[in-house]
Design a protein around this motif. Structure first.
Motif, PDB file in Angstrom:
ATOM      1  N   ASN A 403      40.950  46.800  46.452  1.00 25.10           N
ATOM      2  CA  ASN A 403      40.306  46.723  45.260  1.00 25.10           C
ATOM      3  C   ASN A 403      39.686  48.300  44.906  1.00 25.10           C
ATOM      4  O   ASN A 403      39.414  48.437  43.697  1.00 25.10           O
ATOM      5  CB  ASN A 403      39.134  45.656  45.229  1.00 25.10           C
ATOM      6  N   ARG A 519      38.565  43.759  40.496  1.00 30.42           N
ATOM      7  CA  ARG A 519      39.239  43.887  39.148  1.00 30.42           C
ATOM      8  C   ARG A 519      40.038  42.696  38.866  1.00 30.42           C
ATOM      9  O   ARG A 519      40.582  42.050  39.449  1.00 30.42           O
ATOM     10  CB  ARG A 519      40.144  44.927  39.542  1.00 30.42           C
ATOM     11  N   LYS A 520      39.916  42.393  37.423  1.00 30.47           N
ATOM     12  CA  LYS A 520      40.416  40.972  36.936  1.00 30.47           C
ATOM     13  C   LYS A 520      42.072  41.419  36.453  1.00 30.47           C
ATOM     14  O   LYS A 520      42.674  40.362  36.064  1.00 30.47           O
ATOM     15  CB  LYS A 520      39.770  40.537  35.898  1.00 30.47           C
ATOM     16  N   THR A 521      42.540  42.651  36.458  1.00 30.70           N
ATOM     17  CA  THR A 521      43.679  42.594  35.891  1.00 30.70           C
ATOM     18  C   THR A 521      44.510  43.808  37.120  1.00 30.70           C
ATOM     19  O   THR A 521      43.875  44.246  38.148  1.00 30.70           O
ATOM     20  CB  THR A 521      43.822  43.622  34.622  1.00 30.70           C
TER      21      THR A 521
END
Length: 531
Positions: A403, A519-521
């Motif tokens: 991440n 992070r979400k992407t």
């Protein structure tokens, strides 16, 4: 062409890489219970420890190389290559000695050692690529639950390995008439490996890194492998026969230091280094790897010495000693999957790392109270507590590192985390094994000399054929004399106090790991290409 992956595509790809990783993890332990039969058949008692060491050296040294290759070429190509090399090594191991002495390879035992090294060359990729591919398929916010599966698979394989190895060794000749049972320990990889290859070939996307591929720095790769080889061998050598200050051990360590220093110098000057040293400027990468190094040492030390206690203090058979590790495995599976699910749901990884460290310390504190009065059931409970505490360490530290770094360095950063965990385990096992030997030699000199070359099968089953320790073991299920039981009990109790110290340092390193939003992407990750 590029093509969005469906959830089904992702899960089938995940199944393939986890099955491949399962084979690599299984082969670290499955050979242990077959070694006595292998030695009897191939007549290589003086070299049998190298059957394990060859695999360990190759699988450790190649991990960083696979990480760099994954940052350069198609992930699927690397995964297929690793599985294919592993299967080739498995087939060759099963054929070792079948055709008598061979040019350049010698007779049966040297053949097996060389073929195990080939197997290890593939095995290194099976571990590294599992975490890397999962990082490609799922963004960090979702990744925890899937990386938890990696910890679960590893926990199951570490216990299933010695059991399956013993079963195949004793009864494998019934599966294929005329084939010695120990050869089935290697041949069993073929159907599972073929299934893993089918999943990968039919469902895994190419996952090509963005940008133009750059040539691998072959000189740096050679220096790294040449340096790690003698380091791992030095750690694995029996310290009774080759003490730390012996010319052989010191020579190997000196050679490793020089070659690794040259690797660092080469990396500083290279425009395409094997491991970008700039990663160490990242606080998450630096502190998480320090924690993994220490916790890897603590966990491996935990499982090395428990079977010794079972056999030499409680008088259990090697089989029951090996079975006693099942609660530890169940704990690792539970802790790994629970932590992964919680992080994916709530998005905070650091608190689960710390909670796991504290629970592992509690479990080790219980293990440090082991004595002749301890019951078999008590040990099982203590091990389960340790397992639940250790479970979060495998997925979450790697998740934190992934991440925090650029996606283009994902392979290097991920493989580095696996490498530091393995080296930490090897170094801690070697150091604590030496301390146990010295402690037993002082308390009961005859015990230390009883068996300086080989730990019992139950011990070897879970440490990837770790450093040789004195056993003093009597035939299965019989109790040692009282003074020997006391010597082992006190020595192992002190060892666990030292392991607590190692894990406490790992806890301190974990406190330095920053908590970053997940992070979400997967922006910047390799392109999903369906060939």
């Amino acid at each position: 062409m590029t093509h969005p992956l469906t959830h089904r595509d992702k899960m089938l790809t995940l199944a393939g890489v986890l099955l491949a990783m399962f084979l690599g993890a299984l082969d670290q332990t499955i050979v242990s219970t077959a070694l006595p039969r292998i030695v009897a058949d191939l007549q290589g008692l003086d070299r049998f420890t190298w059957v394990a060491t060859a695999y360990l050296v190759a699988s450790t040294a190649l991990v960083p190389i696979y990480g760099k290759l994954a940052d350069t070429y198609s992930r699927r190509t690397i995964e297929i290559t690793a599985v294919s090399i592993f299967l080739l090594g498995s087939i060759l191991c099963g054929l070792a000695g079948e055709f008598g002495p061979l040019p350049l390879l010698g007779d049966g035992m040297p053949q097996l050692i060389i073929f195990r090294a080939i197997q290890g060359l593939g095995g290194a990729g099976l571990f590294a690529m599992a975490f890397i591919v999962i990082a490609d398929l799922f963004p960090p916010a979702e990744r925890g639950r899937y990386q938890g599966y990696v910890g679960a698979v590893f926990g199951v394989s570490s216990v299933l390995g010695p059991f399956l190895g013993g079963l195949l060794t004793d009864h494998g000749d019934n599966l294929i008439p005329g084939v010695e049972g120990w050869r089935m320990v290697f041949y069993v990889n073929i159907p599972f490996g073929a299934l893993a290859l089918w999943f990968i070939l039919t469902h895994m996307p190419a996952l090509r890194p963005q940008g133009v591929p750059r040539r691998l720095d072959c000189l740096a790769a050679a220096l790294l492998m040449a340096g790690l080889g003698p380091l791992v061998v030095a750690l694995q050598l029996n310290k009774v026969a080759y003490p730390w200050l012996s010319p052989v051990t010191l020579g190997l360590l000196a050679a490793a230091a020089v070659l690794l220093a040259l690797f660092v110098l080469r990396s500083l000057r290279s425009d395409n280094p094997i491991l970008a040293l700039s990663l160490f400027e990242n606080k998450v990468f630096r502190s998480a790897n320090a924690a993994m190094f220490l916790l890897g040492g603590g966990f491996l030390s935990l499982i090395i010495f428990e079977p010794l206690f079972m056999v030499n203090v409680l008088g259990e058979s090697a089989t029951r000693a090996g079975m006693s590790l099942i609660p530890l495995s169940l704990g690792v599976v539970s802790g790994s999957m629970l932590a992964g699910q919680m992080v994916s749901r709530f998005g905070h990884y650091r608190r689960w790392m710390l909670a796991g460290n504290v629970l592992l310390l509690v479990g080790l504190g219980l293990m440090s109270t082991l004595s002749e009065a301890t019951t078999y059931t008590q040990v099982l409970v203590y091990l389960f507590v340790c397992g639940v505490g250790a479970g979060p360490s495998m997925p979450l530290y790697t998740l934190a590192i992934q991440n925090a770094i650029e996606p283009k360095l994902m392979g290097q950063a991920t493989s580095a985390s696996q490498f530091f965990r393995q080296i930490g385990g090897a170094m801690a096992a070697a150091a604590l094994g030496t301390l146990l030997t010295l402690s037993l030699a002082k308390a009961v000199p005859a015990t230390a000399a009883t068996s300086p070359s080989s730990p019992p099968a139950a011990q070897r089953a879970v440490v990837s054929e770790g450093p040789a320790l004195p056993t003093g073991a009597t035939p299965e299920g019989t109790r040692q004399p009282a003074h020997i039981r006391q010597a082992f009990s006190e020595a192992i109790s002190r060892i666990y106090l030292l392991v607590m110290g190692v894990v406490a340092l790992g806890l301190l390193a974990t406190l330095l790991v920053p908590e970053l939003p997940l992070r979400k992407t997967n922006a910047g990750a390799p392109a999903v290409v369906m060939d």
